[in-house]
Every structure is written in structure tokens, then in C-alpha cells.
Design a protein around this motif. Structure first.
Motif, PDB file in Angstrom:
ATOM      1  N   PRO A 104       8.486  40.706  51.698  1.00  0.00           N
ATOM      2  CA  PRO A 104       8.482  41.725  52.749  1.00  0.00           C
ATOM      3  C   PRO A 104       9.513  41.497  53.843  1.00  0.00           C
ATOM      4  O   PRO A 104       9.779  42.399  54.637  1.00  0.00           O
ATOM      5  N   TRP A 105      10.095  40.289  53.922  1.00  0.00           N
ATOM      6  CA  TRP A 105      11.116  40.008  54.937  1.00  0.00           C
ATOM      7  C   TRP A 105      12.414  39.582  54.249  1.00  0.00           C
ATOM      8  O   TRP A 105      12.383  38.828  53.274  1.00  0.00           O
ATOM      9  N   ILE A 106      13.552  40.041  54.781  1.00  0.00           N
ATOM     10  CA  ILE A 106      14.870  39.606  54.310  1.00  0.00           C
ATOM     11  C   ILE A 106      15.670  39.135  55.516  1.00  0.00           C
ATOM     12  O   ILE A 106      15.859  39.887  56.487  1.00  0.00           O
ATOM     13  N   ILE A 107      16.137  37.895  55.451  1.00  0.00           N
ATOM     14  CA  ILE A 107      17.030  37.334  56.464  1.00  0.00           C
ATOM     15  C   ILE A 107      18.315  36.933  55.756  1.00  0.00           C
ATOM     16  O   ILE A 107      18.288  36.167  54.783  1.00  0.00           O
ATOM     17  N   ALA A 108      19.444  37.467  56.212  1.00  0.00           N
ATOM     18  CA  ALA A 108      20.754  37.172  55.620  1.00  0.00           C
ATOM     19  C   ALA A 108      21.581  36.365  56.606  1.00  0.00           C
ATOM     20  O   ALA A 108      21.458  36.539  57.821  1.00  0.00           O
ATOM     21  N   PHE A 109      22.437  35.481  56.081  1.00  0.00           N
ATOM     22  CA  PHE A 109      23.309  34.708  56.972  1.00  0.00           C
ATOM     23  C   PHE A 109      24.638  34.420  56.291  1.00  0.00           C
ATOM     24  O   PHE A 109      24.718  34.252  55.083  1.00  0.00           O
ATOM     25  N   TRP A 110      25.678  34.422  57.110  1.00  0.00           N
ATOM     26  CA  TRP A 110      27.033  34.031  56.706  1.00  0.00           C
ATOM     27  C   TRP A 110      27.819  33.725  57.964  1.00  0.00           C
ATOM     28  O   TRP A 110      27.274  33.800  59.070  1.00  0.00           O
ATOM     29  N   HIS A 111      29.108  33.400  57.832  1.00  0.00           N
ATOM     30  CA  HIS A 111      29.835  32.873  58.994  1.00  0.00           C
ATOM     31  C   HIS A 111      30.448  33.948  59.883  1.00  0.00           C
ATOM     32  O   HIS A 111      30.326  33.896  61.104  1.00  0.00           O
ATOM     33  N   HIS A 112      31.134  34.928  59.308  1.00  0.00           N
ATOM     34  CA  HIS A 112      31.919  35.882  60.089  1.00  0.00           C
ATOM     35  C   HIS A 112      31.067  37.090  60.475  1.00  0.00           C
ATOM     36  O   HIS A 112      30.658  37.863  59.611  1.00  0.00           O
ATOM     37  N   PRO A 113      30.792  37.292  61.764  1.00  0.00           N
ATOM     38  CA  PRO A 113      29.816  38.300  62.189  1.00  0.00           C
ATOM     39  C   PRO A 113      30.339  39.724  62.024  1.00  0.00           C
ATOM     40  O   PRO A 113      31.513  40.013  62.299  1.00  0.00           O
ATOM     41  N   PRO A 114      29.480  40.656  61.628  1.00  0.00           N
ATOM     42  CA  PRO A 114      29.919  42.053  61.504  1.00  0.00           C
ATOM     43  C   PRO A 114      30.158  42.719  62.855  1.00  0.00           C
ATOM     44  O   PRO A 114      30.941  43.658  62.944  1.00  0.00           O
ATOM     45  N   TYR A 115      29.472  42.229  63.896  1.00  0.00           N
ATOM     46  CA  TYR A 115      29.660  42.764  65.246  1.00  0.00           C
ATOM     47  C   TYR A 115      29.878  41.592  66.195  1.00  0.00           C
ATOM     48  O   TYR A 115      29.024  40.699  66.291  1.00  0.00           O
ATOM     49  N   LEU A 136      27.086  45.213  54.700  1.00  0.00           N
ATOM     50  CA  LEU A 136      25.966  45.783  55.460  1.00  0.00           C
ATOM     51  C   LEU A 136      25.325  46.997  54.789  1.00  0.00           C
ATOM     52  O   LEU A 136      24.089  47.105  54.782  1.00  0.00           O
ATOM     53  N   PRO A 137      26.075  47.946  54.226  1.00  0.00           N
ATOM     54  CA  PRO A 137      25.391  49.081  53.569  1.00  0.00           C
ATOM     55  C   PRO A 137      24.446  48.634  52.459  1.00  0.00           C
ATOM     56  O   PRO A 137      23.366  49.213  52.286  1.00  0.00           O
ATOM     57  N   ILE A 138      24.823  47.608  51.709  1.00  0.00           N
ATOM     58  CA  ILE A 138      23.965  47.104  50.636  1.00  0.00           C
ATOM     59  C   ILE A 138      22.711  46.477  51.223  1.00  0.00           C
ATOM     60  O   ILE A 138      21.590  46.719  50.766  1.00  0.00           O
ATOM     61  N   LEU A 139      22.885  45.647  52.251  1.00  0.00           N
ATOM     62  CA  LEU A 139      21.752  44.963  52.859  1.00  0.00           C
ATOM     63  C   LEU A 139      20.809  45.946  53.540  1.00  0.00           C
ATOM     64  O   LEU A 139      19.579  45.853  53.401  1.00  0.00           O
ATOM     65  N   GLU A 140      21.355  46.911  54.278  1.00  0.00           N
ATOM     66  CA  GLU A 140      20.506  47.847  55.002  1.00  0.00           C
ATOM     67  C   GLU A 140      19.749  48.766  54.048  1.00  0.00           C
ATOM     68  O   GLU A 140      18.596  49.120  54.294  1.00  0.00           O
ATOM     69  N   ALA A 141      20.390  49.133  52.942  1.00  0.00           N
ATOM     70  CA  ALA A 141      19.703  49.962  51.949  1.00  0.00           C
ATOM     71  C   ALA A 141      18.537  49.215  51.314  1.00  0.00           C
ATOM     72  O   ALA A 141      17.590  49.835  50.819  1.00  0.00           O
ATOM     73  N   ALA A 142      18.595  47.874  51.335  1.00  0.00           N
ATOM     74  CA  ALA A 142      17.510  47.075  50.764  1.00  0.00           C
ATOM     75  C   ALA A 142      16.455  46.709  51.795  1.00  0.00           C
ATOM     76  O   ALA A 142      15.442  46.107  51.437  1.00  0.00           O
ATOM     77  N   GLY A 143      16.705  47.019  53.065  1.00  0.00           N
ATOM     78  CA  GLY A 143      15.695  46.771  54.087  1.00  0.00           C
ATOM     79  C   GLY A 143      15.858  45.469  54.838  1.00  0.00           C
ATOM     80  O   GLY A 143      14.872  44.936  55.361  1.00  0.00           O
ATOM     81  N   VAL A 144      17.077  44.922  54.938  1.00  0.00           N
ATOM     82  CA  VAL A 144      17.289  43.661  55.654  1.00  0.00           C
ATOM     83  C   VAL A 144      16.735  43.764  57.073  1.00  0.00           C
ATOM     84  O   VAL A 144      16.785  44.814  57.713  1.00  0.00           O
ATOM     85  N   ASP A 145      16.191  42.652  57.567  1.00  0.00           N
ATOM     86  CA  ASP A 145      15.554  42.635  58.879  1.00  0.00           C
ATOM     87  C   ASP A 145      16.375  41.908  59.938  1.00  0.00           C
ATOM     88  O   ASP A 145      16.417  42.330  61.093  1.00  0.00           O
ATOM     89  N   LEU A 146      17.020  40.803  59.553  1.00  0.00           N
ATOM     90  CA  LEU A 146      17.758  39.981  60.526  1.00  0.00           C
ATOM     91  C   LEU A 146      19.000  39.435  59.847  1.00  0.00           C
ATOM     92  O   LEU A 146      18.932  38.949  58.712  1.00  0.00           O
ATOM     93  N   VAL A 147      20.145  39.520  60.544  1.00  0.00           N
ATOM     94  CA  VAL A 147      21.411  38.981  60.047  1.00  0.00           C
ATOM     95  C   VAL A 147      21.920  37.978  61.069  1.00  0.00           C
ATOM     96  O   VAL A 147      22.044  38.287  62.256  1.00  0.00           O
ATOM     97  N   LEU A 148      22.239  36.758  60.610  1.00  0.00           N
ATOM     98  CA  LEU A 148      22.700  35.677  61.465  1.00  0.00           C
ATOM     99  C   LEU A 148      24.110  35.262  61.068  1.00  0.00           C
ATOM    100  O   LEU A 148      24.412  35.114  59.884  1.00  0.00           O
ATOM    101  N   SER A 149      24.986  35.080  62.062  1.00  0.00           N
ATOM    102  CA  SER A 149      26.364  34.642  61.821  1.00  0.00           C
ATOM    103  C   SER A 149      26.815  33.738  62.957  1.00  0.00           C
ATOM    104  O   SER A 149      26.137  33.621  63.986  1.00  0.00           O
TER     105      SER A 149
END
Length: 826
Positions: A609-620, A641-654
Motif C-alpha cells: 500500500p505504500w511506495i517510497i522511491a529514492f535516487w540522487h538527482h532531484p526532480p524539483y 515521475l509519470p511512471i511512478l505517479e501513475a502507480a501511486g508513489v507516495d514519497l520521493v527522496l533525493s
């Protein structure tokens, strides 16, 4: 059979045996000065003229300390002074070291290796023998270095051959002056090694030597010979080999042989052979292959090219290969090495080999640390100073380590996989060898296996970005987290890249990670992504370099998700959270490329039910990096981001930007900052329960495009400012710190804790319909039972009856209840 790590400094071809009395006299000698030696130094900014270089100069009043000497990087064994003014530092620091030579006539050649930042001039018994990164001609104590040293060059050893005729019987002196580039230079570094150069036989005519050339009986009498270093293209070779008649079609393979004597192999545990190669190498002892580096598997021919080019700091990294004593014979032994180019136009080749007798007595110099946790397994890693076999013992309590896993292979880099474990269970462990317990079997060495995927329970996550400064900043951020997390440490630890400045070398990782977080590493699973600084010495395509040697990550879906086939990007599950790690530095970021295709497939497979994604270079970001203009940041925003948001991502860390930035609840913002429109901000509040309200996502599980929060905790080691005005961000702070994220059922709470332990930001994300405030008894229905439950709570002054949220129970809450009760639950 072998292990590898970058333990020594730079060099090309020279071989040394530390014999401890086991070698035939005169075969190979101990280095005259080893790295880490004790130096006398003067750091008061004075002009010492020229007399200080002489053998007879009295340096008894100078301070002393072991190398590395310097300041500003945090990895110094001895910190020297730059003076009273950080904006006007001393330009020159003086250093001297004495050593004894019993018989100079027996030494045929000398190799000098110097680590310097910025410039250096070295004298042997008063004669200049090396000038590096300094102008030619006359200079003095105010002469600046020629250029600033940065990146991988900060950890590089520069080589020179030295005329052994400069040595005298008895006491000799190396004198060094170290020069800064400017009076505001941030750091200073120095170490040195002086050792006898050895002579190699070599064949550089491009011919095919077949398979017999590496045997001890092979006749190499017609081969050329020369002292180390050997190679071409770098400009610091003592012996330059030929690449053939055409610089655009160079010979692929060059052959090298060296003989050494061991009177009694049974008296030693084996040999540690340290290899530096550019590009690929295959090494043999007495005709038997003992190591293959940067070469393909299978049969090797003289036209077989190396797997990948070697560049930057990797050109000077060493791999340590353990050769068991059973491979040796009494008397003469043969070490044979073939060096392979990556192609016919490759610019250089390099080889350096050192040999050290393995005593069999070891100590830990790295770790232990924990990797790739699953509900039923864990990876335990550590490093020893000499090769040993590996043993991990584990059990339910200290003193009861009833389970044992052994690996008989001798190595310095130990990696043991524990299997058959019980999910969500604490284990205590120890590490060592079949003959030594090196660490553990106490309360400080434990780990907890992951819960079964889908388990609903509290989960704590610690996220740090750009933490690899190995200095007081990183230590303060670490200590603030530890104080906050007393009694409730993180279950999951995320490193968001740039884990080791400046170039992700093995030594930089030692200082920035292993020396910085030793207690956390031995109790908490660490999951990392590659940053651009880590990537200077790593290659994601081949999964090579210090980053990939250090981390063991789930390339084959060992920890959940689906297999990515690479450690560069991967996923894992912990309780009811699905974590996605992407590689934003050098891996293909295009839609339809391997990484984003895997991302789509992996997201489609998760039921978490939760998705947290992380990578180095921030989208914003509008911190020290600008997501409007930098390609990697734009790619991740537009493509991932379009792929992650379409899947329901909750938090992105960079990371990458050295600041803290945190967004509103967003969806669909894929352009530059100027294209942000109100419809892309799903909740423009602060996300705080004690503010304008939490960010609520209507669906209890995963649903497309219900919004995500984007955070950039890139200030765990340094702050670098910037405009800090991206309109997608609720807050942007130029403050050191890290994030702690708590997930419990359908609620996520995140805080940013600064280096002083203060919470500078917090927000909450909830999932599912908001709770009905008048369903007092929590049975999902609003009825007369709730009325009676409210009356009881009201009379007992229970905060569940504080329906107007003002902190007190009064008549206003009664009227609020009547109003809400009449309206029913939403």
C-alpha cells in the motif's frame, strides 16, 4: 582464492616482499619508508630557506605525527595548522623523515610515491628528487602550487624514480615542502612511500605467447628487462614499453615475469599480492592463474580485450589477491602478469605489483556491516587487514550463538550470507575466522530480519543525502539522529548518493561511511543509491568500482519486487512498504530504456500500500542545483515521475542539492518550475496535523495520481545554499540535517532534524477515507451508541471528545458533536 580492495597508493611496476625472515637474503627488500610513517613537521608559516633540506639539519624541535598529515578532509592521522586566519592560510608546510640504509650499494633503484594536495617538492639528502604541481625554477615559501587538486587526484599517489646513488650508509633523510594553491584553499594532504624498485622481464612485441610463458621453466632470457615502473602513456614510467608501430592499433597484450625466492613456504600463511592494472590483467603464480581483473570469463588469448576502460581514480586503485602457501615452492617462484588493453586506441597501460607475506593473524579494519536484508536472510560483510577464511556465528542472544556459517576461501573482504532465518526476528552475531573471533557476540552486534511483505507494523526509516564529507558536519547530523532515535532506531537506512567525497574511492568510503557510522552499520541494514561523486570511481554498466564492491544490493529480487539484473537500480519490501531505488547518474534514463521499463514492470507487480522511491538527482530543486536546467534532474522528472505517479508513489527522496527542500502534495508537474499550475498542487497546505491539515490520499492502498511529496534531504554533510525558491516546495532550508520517516498502517509521518537536534519541518500523509470524528466507539457506524460513548468521554474529560480541536473539553464540543452527528460520517 583472492580478494580485492584499494589499500595502497599509486604506482606502476615495482614489487616488494615483507618477508619477516622467511625470504632468501637479498631477494626483495622492505620499503625504506611506508605510508603512514611518523614525520617531523613545521606548520608555523615561517620561511625555512634551504638549510632545512640538508641531512644534518636539526629538526628536534619540530612537532611529530603519522601520515596522512594535513587538514580539511577529516581523514588526517595528524592535523597540521593553517595559521590563525582561515582566509589567509600558510602557503608552505615542511616535513622531514629519517630512515636507515645498511648497504646502499645493494639497492639498484628507488621508487617514490607521494600523495600531495596541492603541490610538493621532495628532497633526498638535500637533493631534489621530485617536483609535482609546482612551477619550474626558483621558488620560496610563498610560492603557490600550480593548480588546485580535486576529485580522484586528492587520493592519488604520484610517482618518481630516484637515483639510489643519493643514499648513504646509515641515516638518510627525506625532506618535503607542501604548498597550497591559494591562501583560501580548503584542505591540505600528504603521505609518502619510498621503496626499492625491482627489475622485470617483459615482452612488448605484440606476439602470441600461448600458454607456456607463465611457467617457471619458461626461458625469458631474450626478453627485455627494466626497473619499475613499467607501462606507457602516463608519463611517469621508469621503463616505457612499446605499443607497436601504430598508435591507432596498439598491441593488446604485454607480458611480464618476475622471480622471487621463498626458502620455506610452509613457514608462512601465504602471500598478499597487491595489483594495480590498467586496463585488464590476468595473474599467475608458478603457472597457475590466481587472479583475473577486468577481463572476460573463459579462455584468454593475446587478442582478448579488457572488459572496460580504466579511468580516473580507478587507475590508481589496488586489488589485494591472497595466494595460499600451497601455490608456492621452496626457492625460486615465478609471478607472471599479462596486461590487456581495452582496445587498439587505448591511451595507456599500467601495472604495479607488491607482495606481502600473510602472517595469518588478522584484525578488522572495516565493519562489520549489514546488507540485503530479507525476511529469511541477511548479508554480513567486514574487512580484515590480512586474508583469512570467514565465519559468522549467530543466535537469539549473546553467548548463545548456536548457528555457524563458514566460508573457507581466504580473503580480506568478507561476505557471508545467512539463510533460513525467521522473519521479523532479532539475531545477535559475531564475525571472524575459523581460528579467531574478531567482533560481536555482544549486545552491540545484532540485526532484525525484515517482516513478511504486507505486514502492518510501525516502520522507521532514516534518510541521509550527500553525507560523505567525513567531517564534523556529518558527525553532528549523525549524533542529532541518534539522540532523536534513542529507544526507537531505524529499521531501514537510506543513503541518497554522494556517500563519499570527493570521488567515491575506497579510502574515502572508509572515512565517510565506515569510520563515521560504525555503530549504526553493525545493527541496521543500509540501502544506497549512486551519486555523481560515487560514480567518479564506479561504473554502473559493469557494476565495478568501490561503490559496487562495498554494497551488496538485490539485483535478483532477493528482497522483494522483481529482478532488475543489476545493483545499479533495484527494489525491496519492508513490512507494507515497497522501496524503489533508481540510478540517476550514468544509467539510461530514457522512457523505454532498461531501467524505466523495469520500473514499470516492478510497480505493476507490487501489492504494497505504500511506495517510497529514492535516487540522487532531484526532480524539483532550486538549491545548489537547478532542476530547470540540469539534464539528469530534467530526465528524472520528465521520464520517471509519470511512471511512478501513475502507480501511486507516495514519497520521493533525493539528494544532490546541499539543502533541505520539501514539496506540497503534487501530481503531474513534469516541466520547468515556471510551468507549475494550481491543478498540479493537490494540497497546498503544510501537511501538518497541527497546521492546515495532513495530506490525505483518498484510497487506502495504491491508486494512480493521488499525489506524492518530494523531499531533498541533501544536507547531511554540507550546505551550499542556492535560490531555494522552487514554487513546488512548501519549505526550502539551507540547514544541515536528515529525515526520519515513520510509517504505521495508513499513516506516514516525516520530520527533518537539523544538526542541533531541532525539528525544522514535519508533515503527515494519510491514506484512505478520513476517520469520522463522531464514530466515537470506532465501529464504523454513527448511531446512538456513539452518543452514549461521547457522553462518557465528555464527562471523563477524554480528548476524543475535543471535537473542535481547541485542546479543552467544553460545551462547544457538545454542540460540535450534535452538528456532526446529524450530518453523519463522510
Amino acid at each position: 582464492m583472492f580478494s580485492k580492495y584499494g589499500r595502497f597508493g599509486c604506482g606502476l611496476v615495482s614489487v616488494f616482499l615483507f618477508a619477516f625472515g622467511t625470504l632468501k637474503a637479498g631477494a626483495l627488500d622492505t620499503p625504506l619508508i611506508e605510508t603512514g610513517a611518523i614525520w617531523s613537521y613545521l606548520d608555523d608559516g615561517s620561511d625555512q630557506g634551504t638549510a632545512w633540506r640538508a641531512l644534518a639539519f636539526d629538526d628536534s624541535l619540530w612537532a611529530t605525527g603519522p601520515a596522512q598529515l594535513g587538514y580539511g578532509e577529516g581523514d588526517e592521522a595528524t592535523v597540521v595548522s593553517f595559521g590563525p586566519n582561515a582566509s589567509n592560510k600558510y602557503i608552505t608546510t615542511y616535513l622531514r623523515h629519517s630512515f636507515n640504509v645498511a648497504n646502499p650499494a645493494a639497492i639498484s633503484g628507488l621508487t617514490l610515491s607521494v600523495l600531495r594536495d596541492d603541490g610538493v617538492v621532495v628532497y633526498l639528502n638535500g637533493t631534489e628528487v621530485l617536483r609535482s604541481n609546482m612551477t619550474a625554477g626558483v621558488y620560496d615559501y610563498l610560492t603557490h602550487a600550480s593548480s588546485t587538486v580535486s576529485g580522484s587526484n586528492e587520493s592519488r599517489f604520484y610517482k618518481a624514480t630516484v637515483n639510489p646513488a643519493l643514499l648513504v650508509a646509515g641515516v638518510n633523510v627525506i625532506a618535503v615542502e607542501l604548498h597550497q594553491r591559494t591562501a583560501t584553499s580548503s584542505d591540505l594532504s600528504f603521505d609518502l612511500r619510498l621503496a626499492e624498485s625491482m627489475v622485470w622481464k617483459y615482452l612488448d612485441n605484440g606476439t602470441d605467447q600461448g600458454t607456456l610463458w607463465n611457467l617457471p621453466a619458461f626461458d625469458d632470457s631474450t626478453w627485455a628487462s627494466g626497473p619499475g615502473e613499467i607501462g606507457y602513456g602516463d608519463g611517469d614510467e621508469a621503463t616505457v614499453v612499446s605499443f607497436g608501430p601504430s598508435p591507432s592499433n596498439k598491441y593488446i597484450t604485454t607480458y611480464f615475469r618476475h622471480s622471487f625466492d621463498i626458502p620455506n613456504p610452509g613457514a608462512i600463511g601465504g602471500l598478499n599480492v597487491s595489483l594495480m592494472r590498467d586496463d585488464g590483467a590476468v595473474m599467475y603464480v608458478n603457472g597457475v592463474e590466481v587472479h583475473r581483473s577486468n577481463m572476460p570469463a573463459g579462455t584468454i588469448g593475446y587478442l582478448t580485450t579488457a572488459t572496460a576502460p580504466i579511468a580516473s581514480g580507478s587507475e590508481y586503485a589496488y586489488e589485494v589477491v591472497f595466494v595460499d602457501a600451497s601455490a608456492l615452492v621452496p626457492g625460486a617462484n615465478t609471478l607472471a602478469v599479462e596486461i590487456h588493453q581495452v582496445g587498439g586506441t587505448s591511451s595507456d597501460i599500467s601495472l604495479d605489483v607488491r607482495i606481502e607475506v600473510a602472517t595469518g593473524i588478522s584484525s578488522i579494519i572495516r565493519g562489520p556491516y549489514l546488507q540485503r536484508g530479507t525476511p529469511s536472510s541477511a548479508v554480513v560483510k567486514w574487512r580484515t587487514d590480512v586474508p583469512t577464511n570467514s565465519r559468522v556465528q549467530y543466535g537469539s542472544a549473546p553467548g548463545s550463538l548456536v548457528n555457524t556459517v563458514n566460508d573457507p576461501a581466504f580473503t580480506t573482504n568478507h561476505e557471508v550470507v545467512l539463510t533460513g532465518l525467521t522473519a521479523n526476528t532479532v539475531y545477535f552475531y559475531s564475525v571472524g575466522s575459523s581460528t579467531q573471533l574478531l567482533a560481536g557476540d555482544d549486545v552491540d552486534h545484532s540485526f532484525k530480519t525484515s517482516p513478511v511483505a504486507g505486514t502492518v507494523q510501525p516502520v522507521r526509516i532514516w534518510a541521509i543525502g550527500d553525507s560523505g564529507t567525513a567531517n564534523a558536519n556529518a558527525a553532528a547530523v549523525r549524533d542529532a539522529y541518534l539522540a532523536y532515535a534513542v529507544g526507537n532506531p531505524a529499521d531501514v537506512w537510506l543513503m541518497l548518493g554522494d556517500n563519499a567525497y570527493n570521488s567515491g574511492t575506497d579510502n574515502e568510503y572508509q572515512n565517510a561511511v565506515f569510520n563515521m557510522y560504525p555503530t549504526i552499520l553493525r545493527t541496521t541494514m543500509l540501502w544506497s543509491t549512486l551519486g555523481n561523486h560515487d560514480g567518479f570511481t564506479a561504473d554502473s554498466a559493469t557494476e565495478s568500482g568501490p561503490y559496487y564492491d562495498i554494497f551488496t544490493l538485490p539485483r535478483n529480487a532477493e528482497s522483494g519486487g522483481i529482478a532488475s539484473g543489476t545493483e545499479a537500480y533495484y527494489s525491496f519490501d519492508y513490512a507494507n512498504i515497497h522501496f524503489i531505488c533508481l540510478e540517476s547518474y550514468e544509467t539510461n534514463r530514457s522512457v523505454g530504456g532498461p531501467m524505466l521499463t523495469w520500473l514499470q514492470n516492478d510497480l505493476a507487480s507490487t501489492l504494497q500500500p505504500w511506495i517510497i522511491a529514492f535516487w540522487h538527482h532531484p526532480p524539483y530543486s532550486k538549491g545548489s542545483h537547478n532542476s530547470d536546467i540540469e539534464g539528469r534532474l530534467i530526465d528524472m522528472r520528465q521520464n520517471a515521475l509519470p511512471i511512478l505517479e501513475a502507480a501511486g508513489v507516495d514519497l520521493v527522496l533525493s539528494g544532490h542539492s546541499h539543502s533541505y527542500e520539501r514539496s506540497f502534495l503534487l501530481n503531474g508537474h513534469y516541466g520547468s518550475s515556471g510551468t507549475l499550475v494550481p491543478a498540479m498542487i493537490l494540497d497546498g497546505g503544510d501537511g501538518r496535523e497541527d497546521g492546515t491539515g495532513v495530506y490525505n490520499k483518498p484510497t487506502a492502498g495504491l491508486a494512480p495520481n493521488e499525489g506524492a511529496v518530494f523531499a531533498v534531504p541533501g544536507s547531511s554533510g554540507k550546505i551550499s545554499g542556492g535560490a531555494l525558491n522552487h514554487p513546488a516546495m512548501f519549505t526550502s532550508l539551507n540547514i544541515l540535517g536528515s529525515m526520519v520517516i515513520d510509517v504505521d498502517d495508513n499513516r506516514l509521518d516525516a520530520v527533518f532534524i537539523n544538526n542541533l537536534g531541532t525539528i525544522n519541518d514535519h508533515f503527515t500523509i494519510t491514506k484512505g477515507p478520513p476517520p469520522c470524528p463522531v464514530d466515537i466507539n470506532g465501529d464504523g457506524a454513527v448511531d446512538v451508541l456513539d452518543f452514549f460513548a461521547f457522553i462518557v468521554a465528555f464527562n471523563n474529560n477524554d480528548l476524543v471528545a475535543d471535537l473542535d480541536g481547541n485542546g479543552s473539553i467544553d460545551v462547544l464540543d457538545f454542540f460540535a458533536f450534535i452538528t456532526l452527528f446529524a450530518a453523519g460520517c463522510p
